[in-house]
Design a protein around this motif. Structure first.
Motif, mmCIF file in Angstrom:
data_model
loop_
_atom_site.group_PDB
_atom_site.id
_atom_site.type_symbol
_atom_site.label_atom_id
_atom_site.label_comp_id
_atom_site.label_asym_id
_atom_site.label_seq_id
_atom_site.Cartn_x
_atom_site.Cartn_y
_atom_site.Cartn_z
ATOM 1 N N ASP A 148 48.994 12.674 27.295
ATOM 2 C CA ASP A 148 50.206 12.536 26.493
ATOM 3 C C ASP A 148 50.589 13.886 25.904
ATOM 4 N N GLU A 158 51.273 0.311 34.584
ATOM 5 C CA GLU A 158 49.821 0.215 34.510
ATOM 6 C C GLU A 158 49.350 -1.113 35.102
ATOM 7 N N THR A 212 43.526 6.143 34.033
ATOM 8 C CA THR A 212 44.591 5.147 33.990
ATOM 9 C C THR A 212 44.843 4.673 35.411
ATOM 10 N N SER A 213 44.923 3.366 35.613
ATOM 11 C CA SER A 213 45.193 2.814 36.942
ATOM 12 C C SER A 213 46.572 2.162 36.952
ATOM 13 N N TYR A 214 47.344 2.494 37.994
ATOM 14 C CA TYR A 214 48.671 1.927 38.168
ATOM 15 C C TYR A 214 48.646 0.853 39.253
ATOM 16 N N ASP A 250 49.889 14.668 34.572
ATOM 17 C CA ASP A 250 49.082 13.852 35.473
ATOM 18 C C ASP A 250 48.109 14.756 36.220
ATOM 19 N N HIS A 272 45.066 5.909 40.736
ATOM 20 C CA HIS A 272 44.020 6.032 39.721
ATOM 21 C C HIS A 272 43.975 7.503 39.323
#
Length: 361
Positions: free
Chosen positions: A152, A122, A324-326, A293, A147
């Motif tokens: 989960d 992340e 969520t941004s990686y 994802d 992005h």
């Protein structure tokens, strides 16, 4: 660091599940085979990365000294040399020894100009600064999944469904009540044709921004379904035999990915797209996958920017969960002068006259 053995390559999809990030579609054998379409050759690497003291324990309760990472590099060639692109990897608990090992290993590769990496961690300013301090040069975001919305699956069906927005829950229940039907068709040429036709209904028949040529999708779907790591879901809202919507989901690694989707604009039952995704998620939970994802949104600070090409899709995906941004990509430059010449002069010229993916950017 070393190259993988033939036995390891043959068992690659099982091995990437043991990676620190659990493995991902873009690290898989099917993805490696697909990228040959773009003239990129897979290089399978194995890294034994030291762990900080006391980081993890094995089954006996003893501290483990290393963690093994199975990393896929895609090799391309340009006029000034070779390059490697490592999609969404390598990922380790401690990146410093991995970068050091990769630098030493890559220096011994004749003509290798640069290695582009993107650890699947992340994003934070601290992590970016950490990698820059290791001698890496920050590059652009390469993957649409930099992005994204990641759900989960480990929490189970009940908790996952409850986490969706009220609108998504209502759409799923409504589609089920009204008889919307979901099937998993066989990966035949007819299935490919129907899927691609539904993908093209976006933007007046042009398809979504960034769509590849038809042959690429056929290759992608063929490789993943042949490997047993991809499947289609079609939804029907009448008895005509023609699907109203379709999605393609990959299951390589511990993270499933909603890779492709499309639908006919005319629909008799609302909520079919939400039901398709929910059905795929339920199957992935049953398969033991840990995450799902949704594959691509704008950055969080542009989620409401209507000019972003993913704006419309994001409005739907954000009803399932937050963005969520990686980490972005980073360049491990091995020959600075040649790399600078490539970046400032040659690349712009070469990619105008040579067709292919511009992964060395």
């Amino acid at each position: 660091m070393r190259r993988a053995t033939p036995a390891e390559i043959a068992d690659w999809d099982a091995l990437i599940e043991a990676n620190p990030d659990g493995g991902h579609m873009v690290q898989s054998s099917a993805f490696a085979a697909t990228k040959r379409f773009d003239g990129l050759e897979p290089v399978h690497l194995v890294i034994d990365a030291p762990l900080p003291a006391g980081t993890a324990l094995d089954a006996t309760g003893d501290a483990r000294a290393t963690e093994r990472i199975h990393a896929l590099a895609l090799e391309g060639r340009v006029s000034l040399g070779r390059y490697w692109y490592m999609p969404m990897g390598p990922t380790a608990t401690d990146m410093a020894p991995v970068v050091d090992a990769l630098r030493e290993f890559a220096k011994a590769e004749p003509g290798l100009l640069v290695v582009k990496i993107e650890p699947h961690l992340e994003r934070s300013p601290e992590r970016i600064d950490e990698l820059v301090a290791l001698g890496l040069e920050r590059s652009r975001d390469m993957q649409v999944m930099t992005h994204t919305v990641v759900l989960d699956l480990a929490q189970g069906e009940e908790a996952l469904f409850a986490s969706f927005s009220q609108m998504i829950r209502r759409q799923v229940r409504g589609a089920l009540k009204k008889g919307y039907r979901v099937e998993r068709p066989e990966p035949t040429q007819e299935t490919f044709d129907r899927m691609h036709a539904m993908m093209l209904t976006v933007a007046g028949g042009k398809g979504m921004a960034g769509m590849r040529e038809r042959a690429y999708y056929d290759r992608f779907w063929s490789e993943f379904t042949a490997a047993g790591t991809g499947r289609f879901y079609f939804g029907y809202d009448d008895d005509s035999g023609e699907p109203q919507a379709g999605i393609f989901v990959t299951t390589a690694g511990r993270t499933a990915v909603y890779k492709d989707g499309g639908s006919r604009p005319d629909r008799k039952i609302n909520g079919g797209s939400a039901l398709l995704l929910w059905t795929a998620m339920q199957d992935c939970i049953a398969d033991g996958k840990l995450a799902f994802d949704l594959a691509g949104t704008p950055p969080a600070d542009r989620a409401d920017d209507e000019s972003h090409p993913f704006y419309g899709l994001a409005q739907f995906k954000l009803r399932f969960g937050p963005i969520t941004s990686y980490l972005p990509s980073f360049d491990l430059v091995l020959h600075p002068l040649r790399h600078r010449l490539w970046e400032r002069v040659v690349r712009r010229v070469e990619w105008r006259i040579t067709k292919g993916p511009d992964t060395l950017r």
